[in-house]
Design a protein around this motif. Structure first.
Motif, PDB file in Angstrom:
ATOM      1  N   GLY A  39      42.058  52.024  59.833  1.00 31.01           N
ATOM      2  CA  GLY A  39      42.904  52.735  58.883  1.00 31.01           C
ATOM      3  C   GLY A  39      43.936  51.861  58.189  1.00 31.01           C
ATOM      4  N   LYS A  40      43.847  50.561  58.407  1.00 32.05           N
ATOM      5  CA  LYS A  40      44.795  49.619  57.802  1.00 32.05           C
ATOM      6  C   LYS A  40      44.424  49.346  56.347  1.00 32.05           C
ATOM      7  N   ARG A  41      45.422  49.201  55.485  1.00 29.62           N
ATOM      8  CA  ARG A  41      45.118  48.866  54.094  1.00 29.62           C
ATOM      9  C   ARG A  41      44.366  47.537  54.037  1.00 29.62           C
ATOM     10  N   ALA A  42      43.341  47.491  53.203  1.00 28.45           N
ATOM     11  CA  ALA A  42      42.555  46.269  53.055  1.00 28.45           C
ATOM     12  C   ALA A  42      42.041  46.193  51.626  1.00 28.45           C
ATOM     13  N   PHE A  43      41.651  45.004  51.228  1.00 26.96           N
ATOM     14  CA  PHE A  43      41.135  44.806  49.876  1.00 26.96           C
ATOM     15  C   PHE A  43      39.710  44.276  49.959  1.00 26.96           C
ATOM     16  N   VAL A  44      38.912  44.598  48.925  1.00 27.87           N
ATOM     17  CA  VAL A  44      37.492  44.252  48.990  1.00 27.87           C
ATOM     18  C   VAL A  44      36.931  44.149  47.564  1.00 27.87           C
ATOM     19  N   LEU A  45      35.918  43.305  47.372  1.00 26.52           N
ATOM     20  CA  LEU A  45      35.212  43.289  46.095  1.00 26.52           C
ATOM     21  C   LEU A  45      34.531  44.639  45.952  1.00 26.52           C
ATOM     22  N   THR A  46      34.674  45.265  44.800  1.00 25.00           N
ATOM     23  CA  THR A  46      34.113  46.607  44.687  1.00 25.00           C
ATOM     24  C   THR A  46      33.406  46.806  43.350  1.00 25.00           C
ATOM     25  N   LEU A  47      32.809  47.985  43.190  1.00 25.93           N
ATOM     26  CA  LEU A  47      32.009  48.325  42.012  1.00 25.93           C
ATOM     27  C   LEU A  47      30.952  47.268  41.758  1.00 25.93           C
ATOM     28  N   GLN A  48      30.354  46.762  42.854  1.00 29.66           N
ATOM     29  CA  GLN A  48      29.423  45.643  42.709  1.00 29.66           C
ATOM     30  C   GLN A  48      28.082  46.042  42.115  1.00 29.66           C
ATOM     31  N   ALA A  49      27.833  47.343  42.062  1.00 32.09           N
ATOM     32  CA  ALA A  49      26.545  47.769  41.520  1.00 32.09           C
ATOM     33  C   ALA A  49      26.390  47.372  40.053  1.00 32.09           C
ATOM     34  N   ARG A  50      27.538  47.049  39.388  1.00 36.73           N
ATOM     35  CA  ARG A  50      27.456  46.623  37.984  1.00 36.73           C
ATOM     36  C   ARG A  50      26.928  45.205  37.858  1.00 36.73           C
ATOM     37  N   GLU A  51      26.944  44.453  38.961  1.00 40.70           N
ATOM     38  CA  GLU A  51      26.875  43.006  38.813  1.00 40.70           C
ATOM     39  C   GLU A  51      25.467  42.443  38.765  1.00 40.70           C
ATOM     40  N   GLN A  97      33.302  37.875  52.453  1.00 39.25           N
ATOM     41  CA  GLN A  97      33.615  38.386  53.781  1.00 39.25           C
ATOM     42  C   GLN A  97      35.067  38.870  53.779  1.00 39.25           C
ATOM     43  N   ALA A  98      35.256  40.147  53.491  1.00 38.79           N
ATOM     44  CA  ALA A  98      36.597  40.675  53.265  1.00 38.79           C
ATOM     45  C   ALA A  98      37.547  40.401  54.427  1.00 38.79           C
ATOM     46  N   GLU A  99      37.024  40.459  55.663  1.00 36.13           N
ATOM     47  CA  GLU A  99      37.900  40.363  56.840  1.00 36.13           C
ATOM     48  C   GLU A  99      38.649  39.034  56.907  1.00 36.13           C
ATOM     49  N   THR A 109      35.821  51.615  32.979  1.00 32.87           N
ATOM     50  CA  THR A 109      35.902  50.776  34.188  1.00 32.87           C
ATOM     51  C   THR A 109      34.563  50.186  34.585  1.00 32.87           C
ATOM     52  N   ARG A 110      33.555  51.055  34.663  1.00 37.49           N
ATOM     53  CA  ARG A 110      32.270  50.593  35.184  1.00 37.49           C
ATOM     54  C   ARG A 110      31.449  49.827  34.163  1.00 37.49           C
ATOM     55  N   LYS A 111      31.981  49.684  32.970  1.00 36.46           N
ATOM     56  CA  LYS A 111      31.313  48.843  31.978  1.00 36.46           C
ATOM     57  C   LYS A 111      31.927  47.440  31.955  1.00 36.46           C
ATOM     58  N   MET A 112      33.005  47.260  32.729  1.00 30.93           N
ATOM     59  CA  MET A 112      33.682  45.964  32.739  1.00 30.93           C
ATOM     60  C   MET A 112      32.820  44.928  33.461  1.00 30.93           C
ATOM     61  N   PRO A 113      32.741  43.707  32.908  1.00 31.14           N
ATOM     62  CA  PRO A 113      31.960  42.665  33.589  1.00 31.14           C
ATOM     63  C   PRO A 113      32.786  41.987  34.676  1.00 31.14           C
ATOM     64  N   GLY A 114      32.136  41.173  35.479  1.00 23.79           N
ATOM     65  CA  GLY A 114      32.837  40.285  36.418  1.00 23.79           C
ATOM     66  C   GLY A 114      33.256  40.960  37.703  1.00 23.79           C
ATOM     67  N   ARG A 115      33.979  40.203  38.501  1.00 26.43           N
ATOM     68  CA  ARG A 115      34.435  40.688  39.797  1.00 26.43           C
ATOM     69  C   ARG A 115      35.601  41.651  39.645  1.00 26.43           C
TER      70      ARG A 115
END
Lengths: 484, 126, 444
Positions: C301-313, C100-102, C285-291
């Motif tokens: 419009g505020k800077r935020a961070f999130v788990l991404t590229l999850q389609a690899r997982e 839950q990024a928020e 990049t997209r071959k990297m394992p893990g989170r």
């Protein structure tokens, strides 16, 4: 509240630490080693004071939610309270400052703890013995699958290349089987939400190495046909793997070993109260029945009179899965919890986890749609499918709405077999008052969904950031800070 | 659902447009709709041999990953480089955005594919 | 009676009434009677907090702490006080994976900072959120290479990597069609001639560790060209502390950089947790394992961070996944991030060069004054291997005097019974090293 990156706080010339002065005669590096080895590039690391560090991380901590901050009913994750004595014990220098390659004589305290931990967990799971090496649940699953491989290799049975996994399984199960060199076949659930015995029978053959199950399953239901399932799989020459993610439902009530399982992993960061650490480190120890004991990873831990030792003499071992002996910092905390709770406390923990879940289920099921309306174990699954159709409110909207109530949302969109799933696991460490206020929040959200759905589409409003753009993140990945 | 009549289709929701010996391959409107916002298309390498039913590439959305299989055997002669930075083109125009093209070594492999009517029926059943 | 269980008798009664059952046992009715536990578990009953404290304190005191010159993958460096204080902030350690990024910006941002720090140190483009340890990172890196080079199936692994890394790799690839082959060694170094002979286009990756298991730095000049000529990937594993003085993996032309960050702010803790790091070029990049954590914006419009590229997982790819990693070592990785941010580049150079200087001081005294020999030259970082007659007894005698003199390699290689690998960090003082030399003179 500043949300600057530590790099953006940097100012040339600051430092947060002073090392002791060098006290040996030193020649310049260029004169001591081949210059071709030396680094010329300069990494951009932050230059900040100790005060900056503490304020930065304090600010980050304020922008993060943990069990200590509030209710965290994240299904299948067992977010129980993390006792503080465990943290104190984990900080004892007699644990932290020990090198993994010290002599056995000098680590008798550790060996005793490892031995006792394996012994206690074997009793709790009804298995024969185990290994503490795996670092996480997924790592435990991998270890378990390799144990299967070793077992059939020793028997000379090369045909068994398939692993059966129910459609409701954690996504990790099929992935673990696959990376261990198996092919995966899915078994369907029947109308009760349980493994379909008919479908299982159709899949069983002399090519099946075994089945991976979690019991209670991911719907929070106990697989009551488990004895029949075990008999069928064993008669077909296969083995049974138990995913221990849901072990918190059954301690002292029923043991996977007695159900007929051959291998099990536990998630100590779930069942045994060790902190999740924002994603790790965890521990996923593996326990086995008699017939797989020879294949456990080396070294094993043994006891001879009063002396404890590492046993490297395991000719049939499946091999090593981690650098040393596992995540000790987690194991120390788990053992502390086990002796704190003891036989009576662990049983009570499971009983109250199940009591809490059933109470919540009853309170919510008249408003929210309960997919399988029966007694649940430590968790249950609601569906927002009807709310989506009627009010346009999805499981995601409900989750985001809960954030404004200071509650961590349930697991959503899992298990895959329930549309718009919300999987709720309260755990035993939550009081009736906490559960009641969660019920109130859920009922209010339902009311909002019905009357003012747009409020939930906008939610959350009161968090450090609001809904984030995941498409942007995945489409144009920015994965590190860059100097301007 | 948009299913152009001049294309061939697979059960894996790929479409195939044949120009002489070259087969252009993309994913159907139905497939892009199921995936949602497409964020990445992994393009195969030009000049590699591929067998029919072999995995040629992967398409990713935020919460899903779908393999794209080559319906025909042959040599990959062209890829749609525009997709590298504009993967959303598949969402906006699935049939105008081929992913790769294969110079077929055995055109009879096309015989096993569905035409528009058959694909429509297949979708309804699914 | 149990302080973590808040249910009173009254609560239980009321809850059972709501559920509509008579007893808690009724809730377990789906468990078949023949397997329902009839008696209590055969472990001791629960204890008071103070009894637990005494029991655990007693156990910890049965472990001996001495002055440590042991390394081989676990090092006794100085840990600044701030590291422990930050790691004990409850909103970090009692949180789950930041789905839950928020309400998880703290963990997400700290991982983003960790990824940046690893990229800066290794010189690579991208890093993930961390892996279990350096040994499992090697398996994951090899898997990346195999996926990137679909038709190549040989992996050349140097004989000078940590034997436990080799063991973990052997377990990992034992049942899948990937051939792990060892590159011969010569005087504790990788034989580049042997590598040249065995490399061809069927090789997907070459794995080298520098400084290697014995402590010596491998001179990798020209290696990347050779490896890339055959379209293979070069994987370099490094103790990240060495990167404070030695070339980074990117400087050597690596495609994937791996290692373990235990030397950065984490105690030896009997071998774990460490943190595996893995970083690579943009292309992989997209071959990297893990989170992986990425930067994005929220609806305002505020800077935020999130788990991404999850389609690899794994949870999305399920049986098509090539890695089953779900977790990372987030809290331990945060520890290493705090460490690096606190000391900065100057501090890292200081810790690394002091470790280097002190190791070279001890090496010089042991070889010159005691006549001990090595089989390689001066090119090592903070660890070196010497031949010590009757090594096992000598180490035992030193341990009796409170000095852990090094790691006898007999435990890894039966033919190296007199080889001892000795590690020195900035934490060791001249006094301690002089005492080491004096003691060894006496017991040799």
């Amino acid at each position: 509240m500043s949300n600057k990156l530590i790099f953006e706080l940097s100012s040339d010339g600051r430092t947060g630490y002073r090392f002791p002065d060098l006290d040996v005669p030193a020649a310049p590096l260029e004169e001591s080693v081949s210059t071709s080895l030396l680094r010329n590039s300069k990494p951009e690391l932050p230059e900040v004071s100790e005060v900056d560090i503490i304020r930065h991380y304090t600010s980050l901590a304020k922008r993060n939610f943990g069990v200590d901050a509030g209710f965290y009913p994240l299904g299948s994750c067992t977010m129980k309270y993390n006792p503080k004595i465990n943290e104190d014990v984990g900080g004892f220098s007699g644990f932290t400052s020990i090198h993994p390659l010290q002599s056995e004589e000098s680590v008798q305290g550790y060996l005793e703890m490892l031995y006792e931990t394996i012994k206690s967990l074997s009793e709790i799971t009804g298995m024969k013995w185990g290994t503490l090496q795996p670092y996480a649940g997924a790592h435990g699953e991998f270890t378990g699958m390799k144990l299967f491989k070793s077992y059939f290799k020793k028997k000379g049975d090369k045909k068994r290349t398939k692993i059966l996994v129910p459609t409701s399984a954690h996504g990790t199960n099929p992935a673990s089987a696959r990376i261990s060199g198996f092919q995966v076949e899915e078994i369907t659930a029947d109308e009760r939400g349980l493994v379909s015995i008919e479908n299982l029978k159709e899949h069983l053959s002399d090519e099946v190495a075994g089945i991976m199950l979690t019991n209670p399953n991911t719907l929070g239901l106990f697989e009551k046909d488990i004895i029949e399932i075990a008999r069928l799989v064993h008669e077909a020459g296969g083995l049974l793997y138990y995913d221990g993610a849901n072990m918190n439902a059954i301690m002292g009530k029923v043991r996977p070993g007695d159900m007929g399982f051959d291998v099990i992993h536990l998630n100590l960061h779930k069942t045994m109260s060790t902190p999740h650490g924002g994603g790790g480190p965890g521990a996923g120890p593996v326990f086995v029945s008699d017939r797989l004991i020879d294949f456990l990873p080396a070294p094993d831990v043994g006891k001879d009179g009063d002396r404890y030792y590492f046993d490297y003499d395991k000719p049939h071992t499946m091999g090593r899965v981690s650098g040393f002996y596992g995540n000790m910092a987690v194991l120390v905390r788990a053992y502390t919890y086990i002796i704190t709770m003891g036989s009576d406390g662990l049983q009570k923990a499971s009983e109250y986890a199940v009591l809490n879940a059933n109470y919540l289920k009853e309170k919510l099921k008249t408003t929210y749609h309960l997919y399988y309306d029966t007694v649940c174990m430590h968790e249950f699954v609601l569906s927002a499918k009807k709310m989506k159709e009627e009010f346009g409110i999805s499981a995601l909207d409900i989750a985001k709405g809960l954030l404004d109530y200071g509650v961590h949302p349930p697991t959503i969109y899992f298990p895959l077999i329930v549309p718009e799933a919300m999987m709720i696991e309260p755990t035993e460490t939550e009081s009736k008052e906490t559960l009641d206020s969660f019920v109130d929040a859920m009922l209010e959200i339902y009311k909002t969904a019905k009357e003012n759905p747009e409020i939930l589409h906008e939610a959350p409003l009161n968090t450090a950031v609001r809904r984030v753009d995941e498409v942007l993140a995945a489409k144009h990945p920015i994965l590190k800070w860059k100097p301007e | 659902m948009n299913i152009p009549g001049d294309l061939k289709y697979t059960e894996g929701h790929e479409w195939i447009r044949v120009e002489g010996k070259i087969a252009f391959i993309g994913i159907t409107d139905h497939a892009q709709h199921e995936l949602g916002d497409i964020v990445y298309v992994e393009l195969p390498e030009v000049d590699t041999e591929i067998d029919s039913k072999e995995e040629a590439t992967n398409i990713e959305s935020v919460k899903a990953a779908a393999p794209v299989y080559s319906p025909v055997s042959g040599n990959i002669v062209k890829i749609n480089e525009e997709l590298e930075d504009n993967s959303e083109l598949i969402n906006s125009d699935a049939y105008g955005s081929y992913i790769f093209a294969v110079e077929m070594s055995d055109a009879s492999e096309l015989d096993g594919l569905m035409d528009a009517a058959a694909y429509k029926e297949f979708l309804e059943k699914e | 009676m149990f302080s973590y269980l808040p249910q009173t008798d009254k609560d239980i009664r009321e809850m059972l009434d709501v559920i509509g059952v008579n007893s808690i046992d009724d809730l377990f009715r789906d468990i078949p009677a023949e397997i329902l536990q009839k008696k209590e578990l055969n472990i001791a009953p629960g204890l008071s907090e103070y009894d637990v404290y005494k029991r655990m304190k007693g156990l910890s005191e049965k472990n001996m702490q001495g002055i440590s010159f042991m390394g081989c993958g676990s090092y006794d460096h100085i840990v600044p006080s701030v590291v422990g204080h930050v790691l004990q902030m409850p909103n970090f350690y009692t949180a789950y994976t930041p789905y839950q990024a928020e309400i998880s910006q703290g963990i997400l941002q700290s991982i983003f900072e960790f990824q940046t720090l690893i990229c800066e140190l290794t010189g690579m483009d991208v890093s993930n959120a961390s892996l279990y340890d350096d040994h499992t990172a090697a398996s994951e890196a090899i898997t990346m290479a195999v996926n990137a080079r679909k038709k190549a199936d040989r992996i050349l692994v140097s004989g000078t990597i940590h034997p436990h890394t080799r063991a973990v790799i052997d377990t990992f690839f034992s049942d899948i069609p990937v051939k792990i082959e060892e590159i011969a060694t010569e005087n504790y170094l990788t034989s580049l001639d042997a590598l040249k002979e065995s490399i061809d286009d069927s090789v997907a990756a070459v794995l080298i560790q520098t400084p290697n298991f014995y402590g010596w730095a491998e001179d990798l000049t020209g290696l990347a060209d050779l490896v890339h000529e055959h379209k293979a990937l070069l994987i370099i594993s490094s103790n990240p502390m060495s990167l404070g003085v030695f070339k980074s993996q990117a400087d050597w032309g690596a495609d994937i950089a791996i290692g373990g960050t235990q030397p950065f702010g984490l105690s030896t803790y009997f071998g774990g947790p460490s943190v595996g790091y893995i970083s690579t070029g943009t292309k992989l990049t997209r071959k990297m394992p893990g989170r992986i954590v990425g930067q994005t914006k929220d609806v305002d419009g505020k800077r935020a961070f999130v788990l991404t590229l999850q389609a690899r997982e794994q949870h999305i790819k399920r049986e098509r996944a090539t890695s089953n990693i779900c977790s990372n070592q987030a809290l331990a990785a945060m520890g290493s991030g705090i460490y690096l941010s606190t000391i900065g580049w100057k501090g890292l150079q200081e810790a690394a060069s002091q470790s280097f200087q002190k190791a070279h001081y001890l090496y010089k005294r042991l070889t010159e004054e005691l006549g001990l020999t090595s089989q390689a030259g001066n090119d090592f970082f903070n660890e070196f291997t010497l031949l010590i007659p009757n090594a096992a007894r000598v180490m035992e005698d030193m341990e009796a005097q409170g000095i852990y003199g090094g790691v006898n390699l007999l435990r890894f290689f039966p033919d190296l019974k007199d080889a001892v690998t000795i590690a020195v960090t900035e934490k060791r003082t001249k006094e301690e090293m002089d005492a080491y030399v004096d003691l060894m003179k006496r017991v040799l």
